[in-house]
Scaffold this motif. Structure first.
Motif, PDB file in Angstrom:
ATOM      1  N   PRO A   1      12.400  64.746  18.582  1.00  0.00           N
ATOM      2  CA  PRO A   1      11.593  65.429  19.478  1.00  0.00           C
ATOM      3  C   PRO A   1      10.735  64.873  20.543  1.00  0.00           C
ATOM      4  CG  PRO A   1      11.220  66.122  16.954  1.00  0.00           C
ATOM      5  CD  PRO A   1      12.389  64.742  16.955  1.00  0.00           C
ATOM      6  N   GLY A   2      10.890  63.303  20.292  1.00  0.00           N
ATOM      7  CA  GLY A   2      10.195  62.370  21.460  1.00  0.00           C
ATOM      8  C   GLY A   2      11.223  62.424  22.707  1.00  0.00           C
ATOM      9  N   THR A   3      12.433  62.828  22.480  1.00  0.00           N
ATOM     10  CA  THR A   3      13.298  62.673  23.994  1.00  0.00           C
ATOM     11  C   THR A   3      13.184  63.846  24.422  1.00  0.00           C
ATOM     12  OG1 THR A   3      14.508  61.049  22.597  1.00  0.00           O
ATOM     13  CG2 THR A   3      15.551  62.071  24.538  1.00  0.00           C
ATOM     14  N   ALA A   4      13.476  64.022  25.774  1.00  0.00           N
ATOM     15  CA  ALA A   4      13.461  65.295  26.713  1.00  0.00           C
ATOM     16  C   ALA A   4      14.565  64.986  27.776  1.00  0.00           C
ATOM     17  CB  ALA A   4      12.349  65.445  27.423  1.00  0.00           C
ATOM     18  N   PHE A   5      15.603  65.846  27.717  1.00  0.00           N
ATOM     19  CA  PHE A   5      16.662  65.817  28.846  1.00  0.00           C
ATOM     20  C   PHE A   5      16.282  66.865  29.824  1.00  0.00           C
ATOM     21  CE2 PHE A   5      19.086  64.010  25.554  1.00  0.00           C
ATOM     22  CZ  PHE A   5      19.737  63.122  25.923  1.00  0.00           C
ATOM     23  N   LEU A   6      16.272  66.134  31.218  1.00  0.00           N
ATOM     24  CA  LEU A   6      16.016  67.109  32.369  1.00  0.00           C
ATOM     25  C   LEU A   6      17.579  67.149  33.242  1.00  0.00           C
ATOM     26  CD1 LEU A   6      12.736  65.596  33.778  1.00  0.00           C
ATOM     27  CD2 LEU A   6      13.341  68.034  32.816  1.00  0.00           C
ATOM     28  N   VAL A   7      17.884  68.136  33.333  1.00  0.00           N
ATOM     29  CA  VAL A   7      19.209  68.472  34.155  1.00  0.00           C
ATOM     30  C   VAL A   7      18.764  68.716  35.563  1.00  0.00           C
ATOM     31  CG1 VAL A   7      21.226  69.708  34.663  1.00  0.00           C
ATOM     32  CG2 VAL A   7      20.475  69.203  32.359  1.00  0.00           C
ATOM     33  N   VAL A   8      19.066  67.714  36.453  1.00  0.00           N
ATOM     34  CA  VAL A   8      18.862  67.844  37.911  1.00  0.00           C
ATOM     35  C   VAL A   8      19.890  68.445  38.651  1.00  0.00           C
ATOM     36  CG1 VAL A   8      17.830  66.434  39.887  1.00  0.00           C
ATOM     37  CG2 VAL A   8      17.389  65.939  37.627  1.00  0.00           C
ATOM     38  N   ALA A   9      19.612  69.072  39.654  1.00  0.00           N
ATOM     39  CA  ALA A   9      20.475  70.109  40.317  1.00  0.00           C
ATOM     40  C   ALA A   9      20.114  70.475  41.631  1.00  0.00           C
ATOM     41  CB  ALA A   9      21.067  71.180  39.720  1.00  0.00           C
ATOM     42  N   ALA A  10      20.983  70.928  42.613  1.00  0.00           N
ATOM     43  CA  ALA A  10      20.626  71.406  43.993  1.00  0.00           C
ATOM     44  C   ALA A  10      20.934  72.859  43.920  1.00  0.00           C
ATOM     45  CB  ALA A  10      21.376  70.602  45.042  1.00  0.00           C
ATOM     46  N   PRO A  11      19.996  73.902  44.767  1.00  0.00           N
ATOM     47  CA  PRO A  11      20.620  75.212  44.632  1.00  0.00           C
ATOM     48  C   PRO A  11      21.916  75.506  45.431  1.00  0.00           C
ATOM     49  CG  PRO A  11      18.856  74.528  46.266  1.00  0.00           C
ATOM     50  CD  PRO A  11      19.309  73.247  45.583  1.00  0.00           C
ATOM     51  N   GLU A  12      23.086  74.802  44.859  1.00  0.00           N
ATOM     52  CA  GLU A  12      24.210  75.048  45.317  1.00  0.00           C
ATOM     53  C   GLU A  12      25.144  75.296  44.351  1.00  0.00           C
ATOM     54  OE1 GLU A  12      24.840  71.379  47.154  1.00  0.00           O
ATOM     55  OE2 GLU A  12      23.239  71.587  48.831  1.00  0.00           O
ATOM     56  N   ARG A  13      26.382  76.152  44.489  1.00  0.00           N
ATOM     57  CA  ARG A  13      27.198  76.723  43.516  1.00  0.00           C
ATOM     58  C   ARG A  13      27.562  75.647  42.969  1.00  0.00           C
ATOM     59  NH1 ARG A  13      32.097  79.980  45.807  1.00  0.00           N
ATOM     60  NH2 ARG A  13      32.581  78.007  46.470  1.00  0.00           N
ATOM     61  N   ASP A  14      28.222  74.602  43.401  1.00  0.00           N
ATOM     62  CA  ASP A  14      28.854  73.630  42.792  1.00  0.00           C
ATOM     63  C   ASP A  14      27.796  72.636  41.846  1.00  0.00           C
ATOM     64  OD1 ASP A  14      31.385  74.262  43.810  1.00  0.00           O
ATOM     65  OD2 ASP A  14      31.469  72.898  45.347  1.00  0.00           O
ATOM     66  N   ALA A  15      26.928  72.309  42.505  1.00  0.00           N
ATOM     67  CA  ALA A  15      25.831  71.720  41.776  1.00  0.00           C
ATOM     68  C   ALA A  15      25.350  72.469  40.482  1.00  0.00           C
ATOM     69  CB  ALA A  15      24.485  71.280  42.553  1.00  0.00           C
ATOM     70  N   LEU A  16      25.147  73.584  40.612  1.00  0.00           N
ATOM     71  CA  LEU A  16      24.683  74.384  39.596  1.00  0.00           C
ATOM     72  C   LEU A  16      25.810  74.639  38.510  1.00  0.00           C
ATOM     73  CD1 LEU A  16      22.240  77.040  41.057  1.00  0.00           C
ATOM     74  CD2 LEU A  16      21.560  75.366  39.507  1.00  0.00           C
ATOM     75  N   ARG A  17      27.196  74.649  38.730  1.00  0.00           N
ATOM     76  CA  ARG A  17      28.175  74.674  38.054  1.00  0.00           C
ATOM     77  C   ARG A  17      28.122  73.508  37.257  1.00  0.00           C
ATOM     78  NH1 ARG A  17      32.057  75.036  41.340  1.00  0.00           N
ATOM     79  NH2 ARG A  17      32.101  77.410  41.488  1.00  0.00           N
ATOM     80  N   GLU A  18      27.777  72.326  37.715  1.00  0.00           N
ATOM     81  CA  GLU A  18      27.840  71.139  36.937  1.00  0.00           C
ATOM     82  C   GLU A  18      26.485  71.008  36.128  1.00  0.00           C
ATOM     83  OE1 GLU A  18      29.699  67.891  37.162  1.00  0.00           O
ATOM     84  OE2 GLU A  18      31.192  69.796  37.467  1.00  0.00           O
ATOM     85  N   ALA A  19      25.491  71.590  36.475  1.00  0.00           N
ATOM     86  CA  ALA A  19      24.267  71.924  35.721  1.00  0.00           C
ATOM     87  C   ALA A  19      24.591  72.447  34.412  1.00  0.00           C
ATOM     88  CB  ALA A  19      23.076  72.340  36.629  1.00  0.00           C
ATOM     89  N   ALA A  20      25.512  73.820  34.532  1.00  0.00           N
ATOM     90  CA  ALA A  20      25.838  74.401  33.295  1.00  0.00           C
ATOM     91  C   ALA A  20      26.617  73.857  32.539  1.00  0.00           C
ATOM     92  CB  ALA A  20      26.486  75.529  33.956  1.00  0.00           C
ATOM     93  N   TYR A  21      27.333  73.149  32.930  1.00  0.00           N
ATOM     94  CA  TYR A  21      28.112  72.034  32.115  1.00  0.00           C
ATOM     95  C   TYR A  21      27.360  71.302  31.346  1.00  0.00           C
ATOM     96  CZ  TYR A  21      30.485  67.842  30.699  1.00  0.00           C
ATOM     97  OH  TYR A  21      31.204  66.894  29.541  1.00  0.00           O
ATOM     98  N   PHE A  22      26.307  70.374  31.719  1.00  0.00           N
ATOM     99  CA  PHE A  22      25.298  69.872  31.198  1.00  0.00           C
ATOM    100  C   PHE A  22      24.496  70.570  30.325  1.00  0.00           C
ATOM    101  CE2 PHE A  22      25.831  66.830  35.035  1.00  0.00           C
ATOM    102  CZ  PHE A  22      26.381  65.899  34.313  1.00  0.00           C
ATOM    103  N   VAL A  23      24.095  71.630  30.396  1.00  0.00           N
ATOM    104  CA  VAL A  23      23.083  72.554  29.555  1.00  0.00           C
ATOM    105  C   VAL A  23      24.150  72.688  28.445  1.00  0.00           C
ATOM    106  CG1 VAL A  23      22.074  74.675  29.237  1.00  0.00           C
ATOM    107  CG2 VAL A  23      21.703  73.380  31.402  1.00  0.00           C
ATOM    108  N   ASP A  24      25.439  73.185  28.747  1.00  0.00           N
ATOM    109  CA  ASP A  24      26.135  73.629  27.440  1.00  0.00           C
ATOM    110  C   ASP A  24      26.384  72.233  26.611  1.00  0.00           C
ATOM    111  OD1 ASP A  24      26.462  76.254  28.343  1.00  0.00           O
ATOM    112  OD2 ASP A  24      28.321  75.825  29.350  1.00  0.00           O
ATOM    113  N   ARG A  25      26.718  71.136  27.263  1.00  0.00           N
ATOM    114  CA  ARG A  25      26.913  70.033  26.422  1.00  0.00           C
ATOM    115  C   ARG A  25      25.679  69.769  25.621  1.00  0.00           C
ATOM    116  NH1 ARG A  25      29.861  65.098  26.211  1.00  0.00           N
ATOM    117  NH2 ARG A  25      29.435  64.304  24.231  1.00  0.00           N
ATOM    118  N   LEU A  26      24.621  69.384  26.241  1.00  0.00           N
ATOM    119  CA  LEU A  26      23.257  69.293  25.375  1.00  0.00           C
ATOM    120  C   LEU A  26      23.171  70.078  24.276  1.00  0.00           C
ATOM    121  CD1 LEU A  26      20.962  68.215  28.419  1.00  0.00           C
ATOM    122  CD2 LEU A  26      22.168  66.710  26.611  1.00  0.00           C
TER     123      LEU A  26
END
Length: 395
Positions: free
Chosen positions: A243-268
């Motif tokens: 619980p003491g750890t927090a992951f922040l996924v950082v992205a830009a409001p662009e299609r490719d960047a948010l596609r990568e963000a989706a990968y990180f969210v799914d993996r986490l």
């Protein structure tokens, strides 16, 4: 997402920033470190990214494997800030020295195979990142550790480090190499000669002589440390799930960047890692949202038509002509500004649609939107401004 609540909470001990390249991940990690330190926490920012931007933005000439104090951070609240960059080989050397006697450590450090392994063997960086994070947390010198990961999907490869290491240690080839050292004496040499003769010949032809000898010597010397590697990696992995750890996924409001963000969210989610939310960086805004792109373009066209008519009616040298010329110039300028506003509104609309698609798939992921700055961040003042925008950003 309440960033200040996240960095102020005493139970938050590790924040891991991950995301694709070029989305402001390193700047976000540094800004979080500055803001947390100036709000009273003892913070160290660890970057695994080989880029030098983190050092430059914090006013440091360089970063290395040792936490370096960042000057210029206000100590009024009682906090402090240090920064460091992962030195893969030095971290590996420190582990060898700390967990073996001097003679065995010398044998390992001088071994050619070890020197190649520690300098860039696939997977070594990720494992050493786990080691360094575990070391920092075990020292309990820091209230908060902010980790800036590499700018690619490999940013989460360090989550695989314990399993990858376990597969390496449990592999048949490693067990064969370790067997002679455990048997010892002439029997070991006969075993190696009988069981590995063909392999040795092939390796000698492919990568040169003595490679197998170097590998076996390295494995034999490191045998007593293998269990410690695995145990520390497993502890750090569990620490990342705590619980003491927090992951922040950082992205830009662009299609490719948010596609990568989706990968990180799914993996986490698949690895049961605690996701704090998404930082959406460099979001475009406007002070006149009521003026739509369509209305701005219509106004620009009307002004341009009117300016063209005024220009054709000018009388050369007359006062009336000069007035008409000035009016035409003003209308042309206003039309240009309206077209710029229309372009900005079109960008804002495109970013909003991209964000909405992400939200439709991940409605439970908290989002912090950070408005874009006019220029790049190069110093502590810029990092402070990013921190302010992170904390004040709408959800």
């Amino acid at each position: 997402m309440d960033i200040d609540a996240l960095i102020d909470a005493p139970e938050t001990r590790i924040i891991v920033c991950c995301g694709s390249g070029g989305v402001g991940k390193t700047t976000t990690a540094a800004a979080l470190g500055v803001r947390a330190a100036e709000r009273g926490r003892r913070v160290v920012v660890l970057t695994i990214d080989p880029a030098r931007r983190l050092a430059q933005s914090m006013g440091l000439s360089e970063l290395d494997n040792t936490p370096r104090p960042v000057k210029g951070v206000s100590p009024d609240a009682g906090g402090k800030l240090c920064a460091m960059m992962l030195d893969m080989k030095r971290t590996f050397d420190e582990i060898v020295i700390a967990h073996s006697d001097p003679e065995r450590a010398r044998t390992i450090l001088e071994n050619p195979f070890y020197q190649s392994l520690s300098a860039g063997f696939a997977g070594t960086q990720e494992y050493m990142a786990m080691e360094k994070l575990g070391q920092l947390r075990a020292r309990d010198e820091w209230d908060l550790i902010v980790v800036d990961t590499p700018p690619s999907r490999s940013a989460l490869d360090f989550l695989d480090a314990p399993n990858r290491l376990g597969s390496f240690l449990d592999g048949r080839f490693i067990r064969v190499l370790m067997a002679p050292a455990k048997v010892g004496g002439r029997g070991a040499m006969k075993f190696l000669g009988a069981g590995m003769g063909l392999v040795t010949g092939v390796l000698d032809k492919v990568v040169g002589a003595h490679v197998l000898t170097d590998v076996q010597t390295f494995v034999a010397a490191l045998d007593s440390m293998f269990g410690g590697f695995r145990e520390r990696a497993d502890r750090t992995y569990k620490l990342l799930q705590a619980p003491g750890t927090a992951f922040l996924v950082v992205a830009a409001p662009e299609r490719d960047a948010l596609r990568e963000a989706a990968y990180f969210v799914d993996r986490l989610a698949a690895d049961r890692m605690p996701l704090a939310g998404l930082v959406l960086n460099r979001v475009h805004t406007t002070g006149a949202p009521q003026l739509t792109a369509e209305r701005a373009l219509a106004g620009a066209e009307a002004l341009e038509e009117n300016g063209s008519e005024n220009g054709s009616e000018n009388g050369a040298g007359s006062e009336n002509g000069r007035d008409r010329s000035a009016a035409a110039a003003a209308e042309s300028l206003a039309a240009g500004l309206l077209r710029l506003h229309a372009e900005r509104m079109q960008v804002i609309g495109r970013e909003q649609r991209t964000r909405d698609r992400f939200v439709s798939v991940y409605p439970d992921v908290p989002i912090t939107e950070v408005p874009a700055l006019p220029g790049d961040v190069h110093d502590l003042d810029g990092l402070r401004e990013i921190g302010v925008r992170l904390s004040a950003a709408p959800a």
